[in-house]
Design an enzyme around this catalytic site. Structure first.
Site, PDB file in Angstrom:
ATOM      1  CE  LYS A 136      -4.297  -1.306  -0.074  1.00  0.00           C
ATOM      2  NZ  LYS A 136      -5.319  -0.793  -0.986  1.00  0.00           N
ATOM      3  CE  LYS A 194      -4.736  -9.727  -3.769  1.00  0.00           C
ATOM      4  NZ  LYS A 194      -5.280  -9.545  -2.484  1.00  0.00           N
ATOM      5  CE  LYS A 212     -14.764  -4.547  -8.232  1.00  0.00           C
ATOM      6  NZ  LYS A 212     -15.756  -4.896  -7.214  1.00  0.00           N
TER       7      LYS A 212
HETATM    8  P1  TYM Z   1     -10.797  -8.473   0.877  1.00  0.00           P
HETATM    9  O1  TYM Z   1     -11.978  -7.573   0.956  1.00  0.00           O
HETATM   10  O2  TYM Z   1      -9.635  -8.012   0.065  1.00  0.00           O
HETATM   11  O3  TYM Z   1     -11.229  -9.870   0.319  1.00  0.00           O
HETATM   12  C1  TYM Z   1     -12.363 -10.564   0.820  1.00  0.00           C
HETATM   13  C2  TYM Z   1     -12.117 -12.053   0.757  1.00  0.00           C
HETATM   14  O4  TYM Z   1     -11.880 -12.474  -0.590  1.00  0.00           O
HETATM   15  C3  TYM Z   1     -10.646 -13.177  -0.664  1.00  0.00           C
HETATM   16  N1  TYM Z   1     -10.008 -12.883  -1.950  1.00  0.00           N
HETATM   17  C4  TYM Z   1      -9.473 -13.792  -2.753  1.00  0.00           C
HETATM   18  N2  TYM Z   1      -9.377 -15.136  -2.653  1.00  0.00           N
HETATM   19  C5  TYM Z   1      -8.770 -15.786  -3.660  1.00  0.00           C
HETATM   20  N3  TYM Z   1      -8.268 -15.172  -4.772  1.00  0.00           N
HETATM   21  C6  TYM Z   1      -8.348 -13.841  -4.916  1.00  0.00           C
HETATM   22  N4  TYM Z   1      -7.862 -13.252  -5.995  1.00  0.00           N
HETATM   23  C7  TYM Z   1      -8.961 -13.084  -3.869  1.00  0.00           C
HETATM   24  N5  TYM Z   1      -9.206 -11.765  -3.691  1.00  0.00           N
HETATM   25  C8  TYM Z   1      -9.835 -11.658  -2.499  1.00  0.00           C
HETATM   26  C9  TYM Z   1      -9.811 -12.653   0.497  1.00  0.00           C
HETATM   27  O5  TYM Z   1      -8.794 -13.545   0.887  1.00  0.00           O
HETATM   28  C10 TYM Z   1     -10.853 -12.453   1.557  1.00  0.00           C
HETATM   29  O6  TYM Z   1     -11.105 -13.647   2.254  1.00  0.00           O
HETATM   30  N6  TYM Z   1      -8.382  -7.689   5.192  1.00  0.00           N
HETATM   31  C11 TYM Z   1      -9.525  -8.369   4.620  1.00  0.00           C
HETATM   32  C12 TYM Z   1     -10.855  -7.995   5.254  1.00  0.00           C
HETATM   33  C13 TYM Z   1     -10.967  -8.257   6.734  1.00  0.00           C
HETATM   34  C14 TYM Z   1     -11.058  -9.534   7.371  1.00  0.00           C
HETATM   35  C15 TYM Z   1     -11.256  -9.263   8.732  1.00  0.00           C
HETATM   36  C16 TYM Z   1     -10.971 -10.847   6.894  1.00  0.00           C
HETATM   37  C17 TYM Z   1     -11.108  -7.308   7.712  1.00  0.00           C
HETATM   38  N7  TYM Z   1     -11.262  -7.916   8.923  1.00  0.00           N
HETATM   39  C18 TYM Z   1     -11.352 -10.318   9.683  1.00  0.00           C
HETATM   40  C19 TYM Z   1     -11.098 -11.886   7.836  1.00  0.00           C
HETATM   41  C20 TYM Z   1     -11.277 -11.609   9.185  1.00  0.00           C
HETATM   42  C21 TYM Z   1      -9.624  -7.982   3.135  1.00  0.00           C
HETATM   43  O7  TYM Z   1      -9.191  -6.905   2.754  1.00  0.00           O
HETATM   44  O8  TYM Z   1     -10.298  -8.856   2.347  1.00  0.00           O
END
Ligand code: TYM
Length: 332
Positions: free
Chosen positions: A121, A201, A204
């Site tokens: 980031k 990966k 967005k």
């Molecule tokens: P986020 O919003 O980026 O993604 C949400 C979920 O989707 C999964 N994901 C993917 N899995 C496989 N391939 C991909 N290309 C891919 N892109 C996204 C992510 O692994 C995730 O499970 N930091 C977290 C949000 C968060 C969170 C939490 C998660 C905040 N608090 C507590 C678990 C527990 C995030 O930005 O996910």
């Protein structure tokens, strides 16, 4: 589904969070959301749309409000059932930020500075290296431990954050006594989904997504622009499904993926055919959720009621944790 280690607790509580980045892409679904849907039937499941986290990169209030609604509608359309799980918005339970502050006091800055997402980031938004980016994983740990969840369905890209949550739990428990379980990640069969570039990966922020709820012409463009096996130059060259992302994506969407792969290997089918078929399969797979999503987006008040109800339902759990933590830490 694979669980990273054997949970000793039976019927553990599940928690996961997802950023309100608008309606999800297939990476979100294949990597995490399908497990949210599956696990709600087996465990006590709590799912959160993490708008506080989103503020570390998104500073457009109208967009944040709209994208939060879109994510909620999408999760419901994909099968989250408010009768079987709790779905809420992070900022509706302000205890999360209080607990994050308390956990910060047991978290060395060096742990946060070495987090890969923080480094990424810093590079991707050099003019906006706000403090929230650094403490992001502590808020994530607070989300999970607030409900004493022991399993966390996430994609593999969240591994470093999950590990940090475990370290924070250990640090807290060591200083103030056993309070929180160490959370374990639960993965699907597609823990990392590559984007349309076939290299990074799906994300967005990179702009390489296949968006489940996009209009059909947008979806077509996204899929038809996918990078395939770069060594397959001529239509008559044999393809290598093992390294072709289009072929790999047929696996979760096409029961006959082996036949499709065989067509590629023998050059009976070309990349364009395989992409067209993938588009058809994805549209077929998501036909019902896409229709349901449109209905839910037409009823934002109904979606808001579900979210408000979710936040209310878990209020006692959050308050009980805060009472326990305040007492253990010596706050009067
Ligand atoms: P986020 O919003 O980026 O993604 C949400 C979920 O989707 C999964 N994901 C993917 N899995 C496989 N391939 C991909 N290309 C891919 N892109 C996204 C992510 O692994 C995730 O499970 N930091 C977290 C949000 C968060 C969170 C939490 C998660 C905040 N608090 C507590 C678990 C527990 C995030 O930005 O996910």
């Amino acid at each position: 589904m694979t669980i990273e280690a054997d949970p000793t607790i039976t019927r553990p509580r599940i928690f996961s969070g997802i950023q309100p980045s608008g309606a999800p892409h297939i990476g979100n679904d294949l990597g995490a959301i399908r497990n949210y849907v599956k696990l709600q039937h087996e465990y006590e499941a709590i799912y959160c749309i993490v708008d506080y986290h989103a503020l570390t990169s998104l500073h457009d209030p109208e967009r944040l409000r709209r994208q939060t609604l879109e994510m909620a509608a999408a999760l419901l359309a994909l099968g989250l059932d408010p009768e079987r799980c709790t779905l809420f918005v992070q900022s509706h339970r302000p205890e999360h930020t209080e607990l994050a502050w308390l956990l910060m006091t047991v978290t060395p800055v060096s742990w946060l500075e070495r987090t890969p997402t923080y480094k990424e980031k810093k590079a991707s938004q050099p003019d906006d290296v706000n403090h929230g980016l650094l403490t992001y994983p502590v808020l994530q740990a607070a989300d999970i431990v607030m409900y004493k969840a022991s399993l966390v369905p996430v994609g593999k890209d969240q591994a470093a954050h999950l590990e940090l949550s475990r370290e924070i739990v250990r640090a807290f428990n060591a200083r103030y006594g056993d309070t929180f379980p160490e959370p374990l990640a639960v993965h699907t069969e597609s823990p990392i989904v590559l984007g349309t570039d076939g290299i990074r990966k799906m994300s967005k922020s990179i702009g390489n997504t296949i968006d489940i709820f996009a209009p059909e012409d947008v979806l077509r463009k996204q899929i038809m622009s996918m990078v395939t096996d770069t060594q397959r130059i001529l239509r008559t060259d044999p393809g290598r499904p093992e390294v072709c992302n289009v072929c790999q994506l047929h696996r979760p969407y096409s029961a006959d993926f082996e036949r499709i792969w065989e067509g590629e290997r023998t050059a009976r089918t070309g990349c364009v055919d395989t992409k067209k078929l993938l588009l058809a399969r994805i549209l077929e797979h998501y036909a019902e959720p896409r229709a349901r999503y449109a209905e839910l987006m037409d009823d934002p008040d109904g979606v808001d009621r579900i979210l408000a109800d979710g936040a209310e339902r878990i209020r006692p759990m959050a308050q009980a944790t805060m009472t326990e933590v305040r007492e253990k830490m010596g706050l009067r």
